[in-house]
Each structure stands twice: as C-alpha cells, then as structure tokens.
Design an enzyme around this catalytic site. Structure first.
Site, PDB file in Angstrom:
ATOM      1  CG  HIS A 160     -15.944  78.011   1.836  1.00 30.96           C
ATOM      2  ND1 HIS A 160     -16.943  78.163   0.910  1.00 30.96           N
ATOM      3  CD2 HIS A 160     -14.983  77.261   1.235  1.00 30.96           C
ATOM      4  CE1 HIS A 160     -16.614  77.510  -0.206  1.00 30.96           C
ATOM      5  NE2 HIS A 160     -15.427  76.973  -0.029  1.00 30.96           N
ATOM      6  CB  SER A 281     -16.577 102.310  24.046  1.00 31.73           C
ATOM      7  OG  SER A 281     -17.853 102.433  24.635  1.00 31.73           O
ATOM      8  CE  LYS A 287     -16.106  97.489  22.269  1.00 28.54           C
ATOM      9  NZ  LYS A 287     -17.232  97.552  21.341  1.00 28.54           N
ATOM     10  CD  GLU A 294     -15.628  99.508  13.556  1.00 26.33           C
ATOM     11  OE1 GLU A 294     -16.813  99.259  13.769  1.00 26.33           O
ATOM     12  OE2 GLU A 294     -14.878 100.015  14.417  1.00 26.33           O
TER      13      GLU A 294
END
Ligand code: ARG
Length: 466
Positions: A160, A281, A287, A294
């Site tokens: 979970h 980025s 970043k 992804e």
C-alpha cells in the site's frame, strides 16, 4: 524505376485508379521494411516451383538472380517506392518485371499476396521475437549483476506504498528478474504459433498446382504448415499474442520505471540516476529529471494501443482475407520498435544507478517495520498470533506517543505489554535478524537471495532450463 502505366492486376479495369485511392490504399511506407523476407519467401517459392516443374530450372534461375539484384538495390537505397504500386509485394514483382522481363510474370504462380503477406509478417515477427528475447536476457543480466553487487543493501519493502518489512535490495531487483523471465518464456512460447507457414493457401482456398509445401517450409525454416487455407490467410492471432506479451513486458518496465522515478525523488533519496541517463530542466537550473524512466512509463501506452487496435481490427472480420488486415503492420512495427528501444535504454541505465544504501537502511530502520517480528517473537513464547498482533499494536501506539521505535523501548516499558518479553527481543528486532530469519522459499534472507541469484546466473548462461 519509372511510374507504371498499368498495374499488375489491371486486366478487368477500364479506368485508372483515382490518385486519392492510391494514396489511401498504399501501405508501402510501412511494409517496405518487409522487403528482405518478401524476397526470401519468393526465392523459396521459385525453387519449389522449379522442383515440381511448374516453371523451368532456367526460369527459376533468372527469377532468383533478379530477386537478388532487387534486394541489393533496396539495400543500397537505389530503389524507388511509389504509392501507385501499393505495397512491397507489388514493388518487388514490378521491379522484377523490369529486371528480367516476361519471366517475372511467372513468379506469382500458385501464390497470392494474401498468403505472401501472411508469410512475410510471420518471418519478420519470428526474427523480431528472437531479438527481443536476446535483449531481455541482457536486461536480466543487468538486474542480476546489480543485485549481486548490492547484496548487503537493505531497504523498506512496501505494501500500500507504506513501509511494511525490511527486504534486501537484491531481493527487490530479483523480483523484476522473475517478471522478465516470465516475459521471455511467453515470447518463446509464442514462437510455436508464429512459426507456421501459410504459403500454398494462395488467395484463400488453396491452389490447383501440384506444389510441394513441405519443401518450401523446409527452405524457409518453418516446422509446421498451416492446416486450413482460409484460416491461414486471415489469421493474425499470433500478432495479438505477441502484442499481449509485449504489453505485459511493458508493464514490467513501467513498474520498474515508476520505482526509479520515486526512488530518485528527494523524498526518498534512495538512488541517483547517472547524469548520462538524466536530463535537465530548461527553466529550473537545479533540476535533474528522470526522463528516461518516465518515457518508458509513457511509451507503455503505445504498445497497449497496438494491442487494442489489433483486437479491434480482427473483431467481426468474416473469413477470409480482408483488406482491413493491412493495418496490422503499422501496429505491430510500432510495438516492436517501442519495446526494443525500451529494453535497450533500460539495460544501459541500470548499471549506472547510484545506490544510496545508508538512506535506504535509515528508511528501513524507522516506521515499525519490526512489528511483525515482535509479534512472531511472542508467538514463539507461546502466545496465539492474533493476541500477539493486538499486543504489538498496543506497543506501537505507545511508542508513537512517546516518539520512539519499538527497539528503543526499555524492557520495563515492553513488560507493560507482555511478561513474555525478555532481553533477547532486541536481537530479534535488529534489521539483520529481520532479513536473515526470513528463510522460507522465496523469502528475503541473504542465503535465499544468493541462491536465487545463482540459479538465475546459471539460467542466463544457458546451463539450466529449470
Ligand atoms: N498490402 C496488403 C496487406 O498488407 C497485401 C495483401 C493484399 N491483398 C489483396 N488482395 N489486396 O494486407
């Protein structure tokens, strides 16, 4: 090659095909990548036609030589493709006509594009599947190597998405090994049904010529010949099966990717993806983004899309061949290309991942991951498991209030929950013991995980099939 005046099938037509129809029905942009299989299939077909004297040895020789020249022309990019010639089969046949003259008109004896295209796709897919299996084995090797390299690293296992019990990182990685093992087995199994030769089915009903399908199948390395011509020209089940197996395989890559994304977030800080496999980025200079995992996650949609598209394509098609089937290739090629790209990049990304073992260990040391072990301890001292569960629940609640972990409670405090607790509890609540005592088959004890790694290594080295 110049534009043909008429088409090879134009005999019964009195009007030229409308240019919009040519553009709409053409599949050459997609199916040109089948050229090598188309030519190999045609060469085998020629040899068979000569063997049973449907064409002469001399004709066969000319045709085979011509097909070889066309193959080289395509390879050297000296071949022009036109919408007016519809597909790769027509292109090659027409080129052969220009190359060897009228003899070319004999190539299509006892054959139709319907059995031909089914053949080409099957030949393409059996190669593609074998290649994917080899790549998946490389991916598995990378996983096993990473597991072995970090055999002593402990992290929280989750259910979970809540910290549950500590596990070895190697155990976690080997879970993915198992998933990819099932994938390779599924792909291996699908080969049985891909490797069936449809040639001889001709348009749909078989052929009147005395062909020798066994010989053609032998030449093309097919262990089996399709038993029903109607089925053979319209069967694309093997593509659905491949796409289903590919979809599952993509799910596995996507799940792994999701963990890599999560683990590389500051909130976890478990791993760092190598600079070479991350991106920056354009606006936020600080970043470092996990774009590769992804995108793997994102590209999963393409493969599912191909599967849905293919199922939709087949549903409700009457026997036998229907032009709808031409749509199969774009879906299939897209899925094959996507999966190949994903396996390759993911295999390369894995070895460069930096494992922050101290952070993982810290995360596994907090959050009552030892509660089950404490309950098991009480069971060992004679308490029923449900009572033990309740008792430890109380201890957790108390510890939470006092901002302590279970192993930080004093013996006096612990006695408040049960008299059965003694000093040896602290040994039980250690991270090492929690891992090492889980010796059930498939459990996370180092000894078990090392065995799993050894079994995997043997399998990957081809020494065992177990
Ligand atoms: N390009 C077609 C396909 O991919 C080849 C078969 C065409 N057959 C036909 N009867 N028009 O399915």
């Amino acid at each position: 090659m110049t534009q043909p005046n008429g088409k090879l099938w134009s005999g019964r037509f009195s009007q030229k095909t409308d240019i919009s129809v040519e553009a709409f029905t053409s599949s050459i942009d997609t199916d040109k990548r089948l050229y090598a299989f188309d030519i190999e299939g045609s060469i085998a077909h020629c040899k068979m036609l000569a063997k049973v004297s449907i064409i002469s040895e001399d004709d066969a020789f000319q045709l085979i030589e011509g097909l070889g020249r066309i193959k080289r022309a395509i390879e050297h990019k000296e071949f022009e493709f036109h919408d007016s010639l519809e597909d790769i089969h027509m292109h090659i046949e027409y080129a052969l006509l220009r190359d060897v003259g009228k003899t070319a008109l004999k190539l299509h004896t006892a054959r139709s594009r319907n059995d031909q295209v089914a053949l080409d796709v099957r030949m393409y897919l059996r190669d593609a599947v074998q290649f994917i299996i080899e790549r998946l084995v490389e991916m598995q090797r990378a996983l096993v190597a990473l597991a072995k390299q970090h055999i002593d690293v402990v992290l929280p296992g989750y259910t979970h998405m809540q910290r549950a019990q500590p596990v070895l990182l190697a155990h976690h990685l080997m879970a993915y090994y198992e998933m990819f093992q099932r994938d390779t087995e599924r792909f291996e199994d699908s080969l049985k049904r891909i490797n069936v030769m449809p040639l001889g089915s001709a348009a749909l009903a078989g052929t009147t010529y005395p062909i020798d399908q066994k010989y053609t199948a032998e030449l093309l390395g097919f262990p089996k010949i399709a038993s029903n011509s109607l089925d053979a020209v319209s069967d694309r089940d093997f593509i659905v099966e491949f796409l289903a197996a590919a979809s599952l395989c993509m799910i596995h890559f996507s799940r792994l990717s999701e963990e890599l994304v999560l683990w590389s977030a500051a909130e976890f800080g478990f791993i760092e993806i190598a600079d070479a496999f991350a991106t920056g980025s354009s606006i936020m200079p600080q970043k470092k983004n996990p774009d590769v995992p992804e995108l793997i996650r994102g590209k999963t949609g393409r493969v599912f899309g191909s599967l849905m598209g293919m199922l939709t394509l087949l549903k409700g098609l009457p026997l036998s061949y229907n032009r709808d089937l031409q749509e199969d290739k774009e879906l299939l090629f897209n899925a094959v290309d996507t999966l190949n790209a994903v396996v390759e990049v993911c295999t390369q990304l894995l070895p460069g991942i930096k494992i922050n073992s101290a952070t993982m260990r810290r995360a596994a040391s907090a959050g009552f991951l030892d509660a089950t072990d404490m309950a098991d301890y009480l069971v060992g001292k004679g308490m029923a498991f449900r009572d033990a569960h309740h008792c430890v629940g109380n201890a957790v609640s108390y510890a939470l209030q006092h901002k302590k972990e279970l192993h930080e409670l004093t013996l006096e405090e612990l006695h408040g929950f049960s008299d059965l607790i003694e000093k040896d509890i602290y040994n039980i609540l250690s991270l090492t013991q929690m891992i090492e005592r889980r010796t059930s088959y498939g459990g996370t004890a180092t000894r078990n995980v090392m065995t799993a790694i050894k079994v995997a290594e043997k399998k990957l080295a081809g020494e065992s099939k177990e």
